[in-house]
Write a protein that holds these residues in place. Structure first.
Motif, PDB file in Angstrom:
ATOM      1  N   LYS A 135       0.916  -1.229  -0.029  1.00 34.86           N
ATOM      2  CA  LYS A 135       0.134   0.056   0.044  1.00 34.86           C
ATOM      3  C   LYS A 135       0.803   1.227   0.024  1.00 34.86           C
ATOM      4  O   LYS A 135       0.452   2.112  -0.467  1.00 34.86           O
ATOM      5  CB  LYS A 135      -1.096  -0.125   0.986  1.00 34.86           C
ATOM      6  CG  LYS A 135      -1.983  -1.325   1.128  1.00 34.86           C
ATOM      7  CD  LYS A 135      -3.165  -0.927   2.065  1.00 34.86           C
ATOM      8  CE  LYS A 135      -4.235  -2.111   1.883  1.00 34.86           C
ATOM      9  NZ  LYS A 135      -5.653  -1.791   2.860  1.00 34.86           N
ATOM     10  N   LEU A 136       1.927   1.189   0.729  1.00 34.58           N
ATOM     11  CA  LEU A 136       2.658   2.571   0.606  1.00 34.58           C
ATOM     12  C   LEU A 136       3.416   2.523  -0.721  1.00 34.58           C
ATOM     13  O   LEU A 136       3.431   3.891  -1.169  1.00 34.58           O
ATOM     14  CB  LEU A 136       4.051   2.169   1.776  1.00 34.58           C
ATOM     15  CG  LEU A 136       5.221   3.172   1.718  1.00 34.58           C
ATOM     16  CD1 LEU A 136       4.599   4.545   2.661  1.00 34.58           C
ATOM     17  CD2 LEU A 136       6.276   2.859   2.771  1.00 34.58           C
ATOM     18  N   THR A 137       3.927   1.687  -1.269  1.00 32.00           N
ATOM     19  CA  THR A 137       4.607   1.619  -2.564  1.00 32.00           C
ATOM     20  C   THR A 137       3.184   2.194  -3.605  1.00 32.00           C
ATOM     21  O   THR A 137       3.719   3.266  -4.488  1.00 32.00           O
ATOM     22  CB  THR A 137       4.990   0.223  -3.276  1.00 32.00           C
ATOM     23  OG1 THR A 137       5.931  -0.220  -2.231  1.00 32.00           O
ATOM     24  CG2 THR A 137       5.740   0.421  -4.389  1.00 32.00           C
ATOM     25  N   TYR A 138       2.175   1.371  -3.673  1.00 29.41           N
ATOM     26  CA  TYR A 138       1.153   1.980  -4.562  1.00 29.41           C
ATOM     27  C   TYR A 138       0.698   3.686  -4.372  1.00 29.41           C
ATOM     28  O   TYR A 138       0.522   4.398  -5.249  1.00 29.41           O
ATOM     29  CB  TYR A 138      -0.146   1.178  -4.372  1.00 29.41           C
ATOM     30  CG  TYR A 138      -1.285   1.371  -5.168  1.00 29.41           C
ATOM     31  CD1 TYR A 138      -1.300   1.599  -6.456  1.00 29.41           C
ATOM     32  CD2 TYR A 138      -2.504   1.423  -4.562  1.00 29.41           C
ATOM     33  CE1 TYR A 138      -2.188   1.944  -7.186  1.00 29.41           C
ATOM     34  CE2 TYR A 138      -3.490   1.872  -5.508  1.00 29.41           C
ATOM     35  CZ  TYR A 138      -3.517   1.949  -6.911  1.00 29.41           C
ATOM     36  OH  TYR A 138      -4.765   1.938  -7.493  1.00 29.41           O
ATOM     37  N   ALA A 139       0.872   3.778  -3.051  1.00 31.39           N
ATOM     38  CA  ALA A 139       0.428   5.345  -2.715  1.00 31.39           C
ATOM     39  C   ALA A 139       1.533   6.226  -3.397  1.00 31.39           C
ATOM     40  O   ALA A 139       1.257   7.337  -3.769  1.00 31.39           O
ATOM     41  CB  ALA A 139       0.345   5.412  -1.219  1.00 31.39           C
ATOM     42  N   GLN A 140       2.786   6.020  -3.315  1.00 37.51           N
ATOM     43  CA  GLN A 140       3.994   6.788  -3.770  1.00 37.51           C
ATOM     44  C   GLN A 140       3.942   6.964  -5.266  1.00 37.51           C
ATOM     45  O   GLN A 140       3.975   8.057  -5.969  1.00 37.51           O
ATOM     46  CB  GLN A 140       5.349   5.937  -3.434  1.00 37.51           C
ATOM     47  CG  GLN A 140       5.554   6.394  -1.896  1.00 37.51           C
ATOM     48  CD  GLN A 140       6.601   5.598  -1.447  1.00 37.51           C
ATOM     49  OE1 GLN A 140       6.920   4.366  -2.059  1.00 37.51           O
ATOM     50  NE2 GLN A 140       7.419   6.049  -0.374  1.00 37.51           N
TER      51      GLN A 140
END
Length: 509
Positions: A135-140
């Motif tokens: 989720k962190l990667t997708y958000a970035q």
């Protein structure tokens, strides 16, 4: 040393484990989810993961390599990963996240696709580290695409998952990124309230190893800058800068320096601006990142006096060359700087059509702080071209952003030749800008009129025409007109009589 040896031993065992996911949760997760991530990567950098029985250790080391900026090792690891040997959805999810991030770094087209697959392949209620990281990667990646609302949701969920697992460092990273995204869409009061609330909470239980929570001062400082609170901005940005350097957060390099520089610029503190420039050269100059190289060039250009522009022609040409490659898709800060140089007559790289195109793109993604800056630049271009109606319209929009979001830094960043137009739009704001500029001018009069401008003003005061002034000073009539326009802008006047009166009032002549 013992901690380092323990981690290295654990990672070597990790390679030979059958149940690598479970072993990772027990022995690896907390180490690599710390502010010492770069240090831990250096400890296991020489371990050959190609011999691993499972693919998961390869994926973990690949992530460490990419977060540490080691692209050479990343390439080596990717060549030995075999998707056919993936044993579970966690390994596939990790691989999708990694693929999405690599696509993002390389400017590929499938970054959204892969990073979204990393989430979708796991169960909806999954609370693992892998889900939090996905989720962190997708958000970035969503932020990079200008999809801010969805990114905020993903950052928030990532923060909650990391925090529930007592992984405080990635929790802080996720929270800070959420606040930075809220900054982009103009939610400054929300950022200030939420950041101060969390800082108050963590202050009650943090210890020396929890300094990374001070990263929260970064979005705080950026918001204070936009709201024209430069001293408060500097205080917060300097705290954040210490943590970014301490934790080797290379992807954040240049951000603190940029907003410190702009804060000192609002204060008209040239010593502060030069201090930031020197710090940037010392700390960022040898990194050879495109972003930091351009920031240093921009700082040099803006801190250089007009009479010394020959000294920074190489920097100006570097900026112009980059713009010629990417056009209006260039870095926003690069375009802003070239527009500023165009207004000052030392570049012709930017025109009104380019500004309008960039502004339209910024408005489509609702990047609030830069929308105001480009509206102000467009106002100045129109005013220069004697298109006063269009200039007024742009300035009115910039003031609307000020009223809606509290953003006003762009109006104070450099002296506007169109500033008198503001008087009929928002008289209180106009008076505040004029008074602050005069305060700074009076505190250091050498920053008001240059010696050449004073010479010209003295000649104007005795009744000399532009042609006569050009002959007395051995300069062209065009140069005389350019200096006179600068005098009008600095003194906030419209004609020669007003200029003489204001200069005498301020003790300039």
């Amino acid at each position: 040393m013992l901690i380092n040896n323990n981690f290295k031993n654990n990672f070597e065992k990790f390679i030979n484990e059958e149940d690598t996911v479970s072993f990772f949760d027990r022995n690896i997760e907390k180490n690599i989810c710390s502010e010492n991530l770069f240090t831990y990567y250096q400890i296991i950098k020489d371990i050959d993961v190609s011999k691993s029985k499972k693919e998961f250790p390869k994926l973990v080391k690949a992530w460490l390599a990419i977060l540490s900026g080691d692209n050479a090792e990343l390439s080596t690891i990717l060549n030995c990963i075999d998707q056919k040997k993936f044993c579970n959805d966690y390994e596939q999810s990790c691989y999708y996240s990694l693929s999405g991030f690599i696509e993002f770094l390389n400017g590929g087209k499938n970054d959204i696709k892969y990073s979204k697959l990393a989430i979708d392949i796991l169960n909806e209620g999954d609370t693992s580290f892998i889900m939090a990281n996905a989720k962190l990667t997708y958000a970035q990646i969503l932020v990079n695409k200008g999809i801010y609302k969805d990114a905020i949701l993903m950052f928030s969920q990532s923060y909650q998952l990391f925090y529930s697992r007592n992984l405080n460092f990635p929790s802080a990273i996720a929270f800070v990124n959420e606040m930075l995204t809220r900054y982009k869409i103009g939610e400054f009061y929300k950022v200030i309230d939420e950041s101060n609330k969390l800082l108050f909470m963590v202050d009650s239980f943090k210890n020396e190893t929890d300094d990374f929570w001070k990263l929260i001062h970064l979005p705080l400082g950026m918001c204070y800058y936009e709201m024209n609170k430069p001293n408060l901005a500097i205080e917060n940005l300097e705290i954040a800068g210490l943590i970014i350097n301490k934790s080797n957060l290379f992807h954040m390099y240049g951000i603190v320096e940029l907003y410190l520089f702009k804060s000192y610029s609002i204060l008209k503190d040239k010593d502060g601006m030069k201090k930031v420039l020197n710090q940037a050269i010392n700390s960022l100059g040898n990194m050879h990142y495109i972003k930091t190289d351009f920031i240093i060039s921009i700082f040099r250009v803006i801190t250089t006096e007009e009479s010394d522009y020959k000294q920074i022609q190489a920097d100006i040409e570097k900026l112009e060359l980059q713009y010629s490659k990417s056009g209006t898709r260039s870095n926003i800060l690069l375009i802003q700087t070239l527009a500023y140089l165009t207004l000052r007559g030392v570049s012709n790289a930017i025109n009104k059509e380019a500004l309008k195109e960039v502004l339209e793109r910024l408005q489509n993604i609702k990047l609030i702080p830069y929308i105001q800056v480009f509206l102000i630049l467009l106002c100045e271009f129109n005013y220069r071209d004697k298109c006063e109606k269009e200039a007024l319209e742009s300035l009115e929009e910039a003031v609307c952003i000020y009223k809606d979001y509290g953003v006003s830094a762009g109006l104070y960043l450099f002296k506007l030749k169109s500033i008198h137009l503001l008087e009929g739009i928002d008289n209180d704001l106009y008076k505040n800008i004029i008074s602050k500029n005069h305060e700074k001018s009076n505190s250091n009069k050498s920053l008001l009129l240059s010696e050449r401008e004073k010479e010209i003003l003295v000649l104007i005061a005795v009744g000399k025409s532009n042609d006569e002034i050009s002959k007395v000073l051995h300069i062209t009539i065009g140069t005389v007109k350019w200096h006179i326009n600068n005098i009008y802008s600095k003194l906030y006047v419209k004609n020669r009589i007003q200029a003489i009166e204001k200069a005498k009032e301020l003790g300039e002549i």
